[in-house]
Design an enzyme around this catalytic site. Structure first.
Site, PDB file in Angstrom:
ATOM      1  N   GLY A   1       0.833  -1.193   0.000  1.00 48.98           N
ATOM      2  CA  GLY A   1       0.000   0.000   0.000  1.00 48.98           C
ATOM      3  C   GLY A   1       0.867   1.242   0.000  1.00 48.98           C
ATOM      4  O   GLY A   1       0.398   2.346   0.234  1.00 48.98           O
TER       5      GLY A   1
ATOM      6  N   GLU B   1       5.142  -6.708   0.584  1.00 48.16           N
ATOM      7  CA  GLU B   1       4.817  -7.178  -0.770  1.00 48.16           C
ATOM      8  C   GLU B   1       4.364  -6.016  -1.656  1.00 48.16           C
ATOM      9  O   GLU B   1       3.198  -5.961  -2.056  1.00 48.16           O
ATOM     10  CB  GLU B   1       3.763  -8.279  -0.706  1.00 48.16           C
ATOM     11  CG  GLU B   1       2.616  -7.903   0.181  1.00 48.16           C
ATOM     12  CD  GLU B   1       1.723  -9.066   0.518  1.00 48.16           C
ATOM     13  OE1 GLU B   1       2.223 -10.177   0.719  1.00 48.16           O
ATOM     14  OE2 GLU B   1       0.508  -8.834   0.583  1.00 48.16           O
ATOM     15  N   PRO B   2       5.285  -5.130  -1.957  1.00 43.15           N
ATOM     16  CA  PRO B   2       4.919  -3.965  -2.765  1.00 43.15           C
ATOM     17  C   PRO B   2       4.798  -4.292  -4.246  1.00 43.15           C
ATOM     18  O   PRO B   2       5.557  -5.107  -4.782  1.00 43.15           O
ATOM     19  CB  PRO B   2       6.089  -3.009  -2.538  1.00 43.15           C
ATOM     20  CG  PRO B   2       7.251  -3.902  -2.223  1.00 43.15           C
ATOM     21  CD  PRO B   2       6.701  -5.136  -1.577  1.00 43.15           C
TER      22      PRO B   2
ATOM     23  N   ARG C   1      -6.736   2.462 -15.792  1.00 42.63           N
ATOM     24  CA  ARG C   1      -6.768   3.032 -14.435  1.00 42.63           C
ATOM     25  C   ARG C   1      -7.513   4.363 -14.325  1.00 42.63           C
ATOM     26  O   ARG C   1      -8.259   4.565 -13.363  1.00 42.63           O
ATOM     27  CB  ARG C   1      -5.350   3.178 -13.862  1.00 42.63           C
ATOM     28  CG  ARG C   1      -4.607   1.843 -13.761  1.00 42.63           C
ATOM     29  CD  ARG C   1      -3.275   1.992 -13.048  1.00 42.63           C
ATOM     30  NE  ARG C   1      -3.448   2.116 -11.620  1.00 42.63           N
ATOM     31  CZ  ARG C   1      -3.343   3.237 -10.950  1.00 42.63           C
ATOM     32  NH1 ARG C   1      -3.023   4.339 -11.547  1.00 42.63           N
ATOM     33  NH2 ARG C   1      -3.544   3.247  -9.650  1.00 42.63           N
TER      34      ARG C   1
ATOM     35  N   TYR D   1     -10.348   3.626 -11.717  1.00 42.66           N
ATOM     36  CA  TYR D   1     -10.101   4.136 -10.364  1.00 42.66           C
ATOM     37  C   TYR D   1     -10.145   5.657 -10.282  1.00 42.66           C
ATOM     38  O   TYR D   1      -9.921   6.208  -9.213  1.00 42.66           O
ATOM     39  CB  TYR D   1      -8.695   3.750  -9.889  1.00 42.66           C
ATOM     40  CG  TYR D   1      -8.379   2.286  -9.812  1.00 42.66           C
ATOM     41  CD1 TYR D   1      -9.132   1.435  -9.010  1.00 42.66           C
ATOM     42  CD2 TYR D   1      -7.288   1.765 -10.491  1.00 42.66           C
ATOM     43  CE1 TYR D   1      -8.801   0.091  -8.914  1.00 42.66           C
ATOM     44  CE2 TYR D   1      -6.957   0.427 -10.400  1.00 42.66           C
ATOM     45  CZ  TYR D   1      -7.728  -0.405  -9.608  1.00 42.66           C
ATOM     46  OH  TYR D   1      -7.393  -1.711  -9.508  1.00 42.66           O
TER      47      TYR D   1
ATOM     48  N   CYS E   1     -15.068   2.754 -28.630  1.00 42.05           N
ATOM     49  CA  CYS E   1     -16.442   3.209 -28.760  1.00 42.05           C
ATOM     50  C   CYS E   1     -17.176   3.097 -27.435  1.00 42.05           C
ATOM     51  O   CYS E   1     -18.093   2.282 -27.261  1.00 42.05           O
ATOM     52  CB  CYS E   1     -17.140   2.457 -29.878  1.00 42.05           C
ATOM     53  SG  CYS E   1     -16.425   2.931 -31.454  1.00 42.05           S
ATOM     54  N   GLU E   2     -16.697   3.858 -26.482  1.00 44.20           N
ATOM     55  CA  GLU E   2     -17.268   4.032 -25.150  1.00 44.20           C
ATOM     56  C   GLU E   2     -16.614   5.303 -24.638  1.00 44.20           C
ATOM     57  O   GLU E   2     -15.621   5.746 -25.200  1.00 44.20           O
ATOM     58  CB  GLU E   2     -16.831   2.918 -24.184  1.00 44.20           C
ATOM     59  CG  GLU E   2     -17.134   1.551 -24.655  1.00 44.20           C
ATOM     60  CD  GLU E   2     -17.948   0.741 -23.680  1.00 44.20           C
ATOM     61  OE1 GLU E   2     -18.491   1.309 -22.722  1.00 44.20           O
ATOM     62  OE2 GLU E   2     -18.042  -0.460 -23.923  1.00 44.20           O
TER      63      GLU E   2
ATOM     64  N   TYR F   1      -0.180  -1.915 -12.829  1.00 47.72           N
ATOM     65  CA  TYR F   1      -1.608  -2.083 -13.136  1.00 47.72           C
ATOM     66  C   TYR F   1      -1.999  -1.402 -14.444  1.00 47.72           C
ATOM     67  O   TYR F   1      -3.106  -0.888 -14.557  1.00 47.72           O
ATOM     68  CB  TYR F   1      -2.475  -1.587 -11.968  1.00 47.72           C
ATOM     69  CG  TYR F   1      -2.053  -2.189 -10.657  1.00 47.72           C
ATOM     70  CD1 TYR F   1      -2.264  -3.534 -10.404  1.00 47.72           C
ATOM     71  CD2 TYR F   1      -1.380  -1.435  -9.702  1.00 47.72           C
ATOM     72  CE1 TYR F   1      -1.835  -4.115  -9.228  1.00 47.72           C
ATOM     73  CE2 TYR F   1      -0.943  -2.007  -8.514  1.00 47.72           C
ATOM     74  CZ  TYR F   1      -1.179  -3.350  -8.287  1.00 47.72           C
ATOM     75  OH  TYR F   1      -0.748  -3.915  -7.128  1.00 47.72           O
TER      76      TYR F   1
HETATM   77  C1  LIG Z   1      -2.174  -6.072  -4.896  1.00 45.45           C
HETATM   78  C2  LIG Z   1      -1.571  -6.556  -3.661  1.00 45.45           C
HETATM   79  C3  LIG Z   1      -0.369  -5.998  -3.195  1.00 45.45           C
HETATM   80  C4  LIG Z   1       0.334  -4.850  -3.871  1.00 45.45           C
HETATM   81  O1  LIG Z   1      -0.275  -3.622  -3.654  1.00 45.45           O
HETATM   82  P1  LIG Z   1       0.428  -2.278  -4.167  1.00 45.45           P
HETATM   83  O2  LIG Z   1      -0.498  -1.197  -3.792  1.00 45.45           O
HETATM   84  O3  LIG Z   1       0.615  -2.396  -5.641  1.00 45.45           O
HETATM   85  O4  LIG Z   1       1.747  -2.169  -3.492  1.00 45.45           O
HETATM   86  C5  LIG Z   1       0.166  -6.557  -2.065  1.00 45.45           C
HETATM   87  N1  LIG Z   1      -0.433  -7.574  -1.405  1.00 45.45           N
HETATM   88  C6  LIG Z   1      -1.572  -8.119  -1.828  1.00 45.45           C
HETATM   89  C7  LIG Z   1      -2.169  -9.249  -1.086  1.00 45.45           C
HETATM   90  C8  LIG Z   1      -2.190  -7.625  -2.961  1.00 45.45           C
HETATM   91  O5  LIG Z   1      -3.345  -8.168  -3.356  1.00 45.45           O
END
Ligand SMILES: *Cc1c(COP(=O)(O)O)cnc(C)c1O
Length: 401
Positions: free
Chosen positions: A218, A259-260, A298, A302, A328-329, A356
């Site tokens: 995050g 886990e970035p 995106r 989003y 075409c949207e 993404y």
């Molecule tokens: C998508 C996801 C992430 C990565 O999120 P980012 O905002 O891209 O860093 C990490 N962990 C899990 C479980 C995810 O689903």
């Protein structure tokens, strides 16, 4: 990378085109590991759903990264890229029990986020260690579409259900070796993240044989001027201190995992598209590119803002443009955005196109997916070909009508 490099790549590889700068990915990886250099066992698992090209995976492997995966196909891609199973964690949501079993069979660490699955898995495979994903019910981000820690989120096991988890562990004799959280995609406030971390530490105390604590991701990177960015260095200082204290209290060393996705690859990416048409209406000037939400969804999905530059005319006078696609949207990339004067044939560059973007692309309107290029050591390397008509029809079976 310089605009002239990007323009040269468009000449060489055609458009639209995705370009990733390897040096930026390496820089971001180093920033993160430096911020947590005082942690003895640090583990970075790149969330490969952000950008899953095999050459990108290999680059991150070379940096020392592991992988965070959400489908068995991602696991298979990771293995194909040369990651060993012990370097991969599987954090799915809502997948079938059979898929979880198949991934565990491959020797990959699994992360379970549902009580019924935990109970079923523990009863059937009590010897396979399992990580649990908790929901700390903390809103880390500002945008509710991408915050996954709140009370009615589908992700994670509620912390109010920990007594139930403990009963399952006791009844099945299973081994919980990690606790995980992923509170959402936009950490605007470090204090909120640290608050959620306290909940993770509190949960961890209930489990005696943990090997790792996984704080998810995050981490926010700036998309537009004035955007807040997660201060990773400050987070590193504060969380390291708290983590080391927890290790003492817990009585053994643990691995600290992240886990970035976005943090590692977003800023490395550039999406390049050509202006097909400039269309003046009574109220608006539309700049129409040779792409649409089939290649970059995106902004529409989003509401995310990607900076857009006209790299064919960087010194031109700024004017207001609404940048749209050829689908075409309604596929508006930007509304009334200030961009240097645009002419038909110019190349627009979308920033932050690493995470993404390509991985969410599709063939909608029967368009080909663009090519991808990795810029490394001053040279562009093609890492995925532009699709062709053959790709559009390869799985279709034409029957007698
Ligand atoms: C998508 C996801 C992430 C990565 O999120 P980012 O905002 O891209 O860093 C990490 N962990 C899990 C479980 C995810 O689903």
């Amino acid at each position: 990378m310089q605009p002239k490099d990007l323009l040269a790549l468009v000449e060489e590889f055609d458009h639209p085109l995705y370009v990733y700068d390897a040096a930026v990915i390496e820089r971001q990886y180093l920033r993160l590991t430096n911020a947590f250099s005082k942690v003895e066992n640090l583990r970075i698992n790149y969330a490969m759903k952000a950008l899953s090209n095999i050459s990108i995976l290999k680059l991150l492997k070379k940096c020392g990264s592991g992988l965070d995966t959400v489908s068995i196909q991602e696991v298979q891609l990771g293995l194909h890229a040369g990651f060993t199973p012990d370097k991969i964690i599987f954090t799915p949501n809502g997948v079938s029990f059979e898929e979880i079993e198949a991934v565990a069979e491959l020797g990959v660490q699994i992360n379970i986020d549902n009580l019924s699955v935990l109970e079923h898995f523990g009863a059937k495979h009590p010897k396979i260690p399992v990580c649990i994903r908790i929901n700390p019910h903390v809103m880390a981000g500002g945008n509710e579409n991408i915050s996954v820690g709140h009370i009615d989120s589908k992700f994670g096991i509620s912390i109010y259900q920990i007594p139930h988890v403990l009963r399952i562990v006791e009844n099945t004799g299973m081994h919980i070796n990690g606790i995980h959280m992923h509170t959402g995609s936009d950490i605007l406030d470090i204090e909120v993240f640290l608050y959620a971390s306290e909940i993770l530490f509190d949960t961890a105390k209930h489990f005696k044989n943990l090997d790792f604590l996984d704080f998810g991701s995050g981490f926010k990177v700036p998309y537009k001027k004035g955007d807040i960015e997660t201060n990773i260095e400050e987070l590193g200082k504060k969380l390291t201190k708290r983590f080391l204290a927890f290790e003492k209290e817990y009585g053994r060393t643990l691995t600290l995992a992240f886990e970035p996705g976005k943090f590692l690859v977003s800023e490395a990416g550039f999406f390049l598209a050509k202006i097909n048409v400039v269309k003046q209406t009574t109220s608006t000037v539309f700049a129409g590119i040779d792409s649409g939400f089939n290649h970059l969804i995106r902004p529409m999905f989003y509401g995310s803002q990607h900076q857009i530059e006209n790299i064919s005319n960087p010194k031109g006078k700024e004017r207001f443009y609404t940048v749209v696609g050829y689908i075409c949207e309604t596929d508006t990339f930007a509304n009334n955005r200030r961009i240097t004067e645009i002419k038909e044939g110019d190349i627009l560059c979308f920033k932050n196109a690493g995470a993404y973007c390509y991985s969410m692309s599709s063939n909608y309107n029967s368009r080909f997916k663009p090519a991808e290029v990795l810029w490394k050591d001053g040279k562009g390397h093609l890492i995925s070909k532009r699709e062709t008509f053959e790709d559009l029809i390869k799985n279709q079976i034409v029957i007698e009508i």
